[in-house]
Design a protein around this motif. Structure first.
Motif, PDB file in Angstrom:
ATOM      1  N   TRP A 129       0.925  -1.175  -0.402  1.00 60.44           N
ATOM      2  CA  TRP A 129      -0.159   0.266  -0.141  1.00 60.44           C
ATOM      3  C   TRP A 129       0.998   1.584  -0.511  1.00 60.44           C
ATOM      4  N   GLY A 130       2.335   1.786   0.888  1.00 59.74           N
ATOM      5  CA  GLY A 130       3.417   2.154   0.333  1.00 59.74           C
ATOM      6  C   GLY A 130       4.053   2.589  -0.703  1.00 59.74           C
ATOM      7  N   ARG A 131       4.146   2.202  -1.672  1.00 59.84           N
ATOM      8  CA  ARG A 131       4.359   1.729  -2.915  1.00 59.84           C
ATOM      9  C   ARG A 131       3.133   2.641  -3.805  1.00 59.84           C
ATOM     10  N   LEU A 132       1.995   1.740  -3.626  1.00 58.14           N
ATOM     11  CA  LEU A 132       1.030   2.155  -4.479  1.00 58.14           C
ATOM     12  C   LEU A 132       0.885   3.050  -4.015  1.00 58.14           C
ATOM     13  N   THR A 133       1.141   4.261  -2.998  1.00 61.64           N
ATOM     14  CA  THR A 133       0.181   5.253  -2.869  1.00 61.64           C
ATOM     15  C   THR A 133       1.737   6.559  -2.363  1.00 61.64           C
ATOM     16  N   LYS A 134       2.536   6.115  -2.505  1.00 62.17           N
ATOM     17  CA  LYS A 134       3.835   7.026  -2.424  1.00 62.17           C
ATOM     18  C   LYS A 134       3.800   8.549  -2.524  1.00 62.17           C
ATOM     19  N   GLY A 135       3.473   8.274  -4.057  1.00 62.18           N
ATOM     20  CA  GLY A 135       3.047  10.293  -4.349  1.00 62.18           C
ATOM     21  C   GLY A 135       2.343  10.507  -3.775  1.00 62.18           C
ATOM     22  N   ILE A 136       0.814  10.408  -3.763  1.00 60.96           N
ATOM     23  CA  ILE A 136      -0.079  11.048  -2.972  1.00 60.96           C
ATOM     24  C   ILE A 136      -0.226  11.497  -1.466  1.00 60.96           C
ATOM     25  N   THR A 137       0.741  10.390  -1.386  1.00 59.01           N
ATOM     26  CA  THR A 137       0.554  10.410   0.517  1.00 59.01           C
ATOM     27  C   THR A 137       1.898  11.151   0.726  1.00 59.01           C
ATOM     28  N   GLU A 138       3.009  11.362  -0.133  1.00 57.39           N
ATOM     29  CA  GLU A 138       3.749  12.530   0.246  1.00 57.39           C
ATOM     30  C   GLU A 138       3.553  13.647   0.039  1.00 57.39           C
ATOM     31  N   ARG A 139       3.115  14.211  -0.836  1.00 50.64           N
ATOM     32  CA  ARG A 139       1.128  15.170  -1.466  1.00 50.64           C
ATOM     33  C   ARG A 139       1.077  15.772  -0.284  1.00 50.64           C
ATOM     34  N   TYR A 140       0.015  14.952   0.275  1.00 51.88           N
ATOM     35  CA  TYR A 140      -0.958  14.926   0.976  1.00 51.88           C
ATOM     36  C   TYR A 140       0.090  15.650   2.725  1.00 51.88           C
ATOM     37  N   ILE A 141       1.068  14.359   2.866  1.00 53.49           N
ATOM     38  CA  ILE A 141       1.531  14.822   4.157  1.00 53.49           C
ATOM     39  C   ILE A 141       2.266  16.139   4.580  1.00 53.49           C
ATOM     40  N   ALA A 142       2.530  16.475   2.567  1.00 51.17           N
ATOM     41  CA  ALA A 142       3.802  17.550   3.207  1.00 51.17           C
ATOM     42  C   ALA A 142       2.069  18.984   2.833  1.00 51.17           C
ATOM     43  N   PHE A 143       1.452  18.836   1.798  1.00 51.62           N
ATOM     44  CA  PHE A 143      -0.286  19.946   1.960  1.00 51.62           C
ATOM     45  C   PHE A 143      -0.344  20.478   4.178  1.00 51.62           C
ATOM     46  N   GLU A 144      -0.320  18.589   4.424  1.00 48.33           N
ATOM     47  CA  GLU A 144      -0.405  19.311   5.876  1.00 48.33           C
ATOM     48  C   GLU A 144       0.634  20.439   6.540  1.00 48.33           C
ATOM     49  N   ALA A 145       1.666  19.710   6.564  1.00 45.47           N
ATOM     50  CA  ALA A 145       2.695  20.048   6.850  1.00 45.47           C
ATOM     51  C   ALA A 145       2.930  22.092   6.840  1.00 45.47           C
ATOM     52  N   THR A 146       2.877  22.041   5.533  1.00 49.07           N
ATOM     53  CA  THR A 146       2.441  23.182   4.632  1.00 49.07           C
ATOM     54  C   THR A 146       1.450  24.621   5.364  1.00 49.07           C
ATOM     55  N   GLY A 147       0.676  23.480   5.313  1.00 48.26           N
ATOM     56  CA  GLY A 147      -1.006  23.994   5.887  1.00 48.26           C
ATOM     57  C   GLY A 147      -0.952  24.359   7.415  1.00 48.26           C
ATOM     58  N   LEU A 148      -0.549  23.551   8.621  1.00 48.80           N
ATOM     59  CA  LEU A 148      -0.335  23.413   8.940  1.00 48.80           C
ATOM     60  C   LEU A 148       0.728  24.869   9.916  1.00 48.80           C
ATOM     61  N   LYS A 149       1.988  25.332   8.949  1.00 53.67           N
ATOM     62  CA  LYS A 149       2.568  26.221   9.468  1.00 53.67           C
ATOM     63  C   LYS A 149       1.821  27.380   9.280  1.00 53.67           C
ATOM     64  N   ALA A 150       1.156  27.486   8.083  1.00 59.69           N
ATOM     65  CA  ALA A 150       0.523  29.154   7.662  1.00 59.69           C
ATOM     66  C   ALA A 150      -0.318  29.516   8.668  1.00 59.69           C
ATOM     67  N   ARG A 151      -1.569  28.289   9.125  1.00 55.18           N
ATOM     68  CA  ARG A 151      -2.408  28.442  10.142  1.00 55.18           C
ATOM     69  C   ARG A 151      -1.776  29.081  11.188  1.00 55.18           C
ATOM     70  N   SER A 152      -1.002  27.948  11.740  1.00 59.14           N
ATOM     71  CA  SER A 152       0.213  28.388  12.926  1.00 59.14           C
ATOM     72  C   SER A 152       0.543  30.097  13.144  1.00 59.14           C
ATOM     73  N   GLU A 153       0.666  30.690  11.894  1.00 52.88           N
ATOM     74  CA  GLU A 153       1.338  31.633  11.461  1.00 52.88           C
ATOM     75  C   GLU A 153       0.454  32.702  11.474  1.00 52.88           C
ATOM     76  N   ASP A 154      -0.413  32.734  11.372  1.00 54.20           N
ATOM     77  CA  ASP A 154      -1.384  33.154  10.797  1.00 54.20           C
ATOM     78  C   ASP A 154      -1.734  34.187  12.059  1.00 54.20           C
ATOM     79  N   PRO A 155      -1.427  35.006  12.557  1.00 56.75           N
ATOM     80  CA  PRO A 155      -2.051  36.073  13.272  1.00 56.75           C
ATOM     81  C   PRO A 155      -3.519  36.467  13.682  1.00 56.75           C
ATOM     82  N   GLY A 156      -4.758  36.365  12.389  1.00 49.88           N
ATOM     83  CA  GLY A 156      -5.687  36.627  12.121  1.00 49.88           C
ATOM     84  C   GLY A 156      -6.570  35.067  12.917  1.00 49.88           C
ATOM     85  N   PHE A 157      -5.829  33.870  12.688  1.00 52.49           N
ATOM     86  CA  PHE A 157      -6.641  32.704  13.063  1.00 52.49           C
ATOM     87  C   PHE A 157      -6.705  32.892  14.749  1.00 52.49           C
ATOM     88  N   HIS A 158      -7.935  32.879  14.633  1.00 54.15           N
ATOM     89  CA  HIS A 158      -7.999  32.514  16.669  1.00 54.15           C
ATOM     90  C   HIS A 158      -9.043  31.328  16.799  1.00 54.15           C
TER      91      HIS A 158
END
Length: 151
Positions: free
Chosen positions: A114-143
């Motif tokens: 399953w890891g080999r079959l989904t490698k591309g999408i899983t790596e993309r999704y985990i990168a989306f999650e990391a960059t999204g977490l960074k952006a939301r956490s650094e956003d002073p307007g979010f509460h």
């Protein structure tokens, strides 16, 4: 077994990153890899509580919280026939703010395949999650609108 892991520096204190990371119902607001999360049992990060996560291109997955260190990390597990997926999310102090680490471990007889079959999408999704977490956490307007226990 197959593991995917990403760490990202975030210019925000760990408490702020935890506030965003642990507010799982709102993940769909900051990452395109999640289209919805619904609590099935409980409504807070407590061992034994469960959620269903919906992601584009994947069937809905039921996750059970198996470990939590409030303010630092949580781990949940999603079983399927021949497969057990372990997701771990953590935040730690770092120079200039925090270091967040997200990982997925695919265990069981089908974990490697399953890891080999989904490698591309899983790596993309985990990168989306990391960059999204960074952006939301650094956003002073979010509460966060309402506090939830154990965060």
């Amino acid at each position: 077994m197959r593991q995917f892991r990403i760490s990202i520096d975030i210019a925000a204190p760990p408490e702020r990153v935890w506030e965003v990371m642990s507010d799982v119902e709102r993940w769909h607001e900051w990452t395109p890899s999640v289209s919805g999360i619904q609590w099935v049992k409980g409504r807070e990060l407590v061992v034994g509580n469960r959620v269903v996560i919906r992601q584009p291109k994947f069937p809905p997955a039921r996750w059970t919280l198996v470990a939590i260190e409030p303010g630092r990390s949580f781990t949940w597990v999603s079983p399927a026939p021949g497969l057990r997926v372990v997701g771990h999310h953590s935040v730690a102090p770092a120079p200039g703010g925090s270091l967040a680490t997200l990982s997925l471990e695919l265990q069981g007889a089908l974990g490697g395949l399953w890891g080999r079959l989904t490698k591309g999408i899983t790596e993309r999704y985990i990168a989306f999650e990391a960059t999204g977490l960074k952006a939301r956490s650094e956003d002073p307007g979010f509460h966060r609108e309402s506090p939830i226990a154990n965060r």
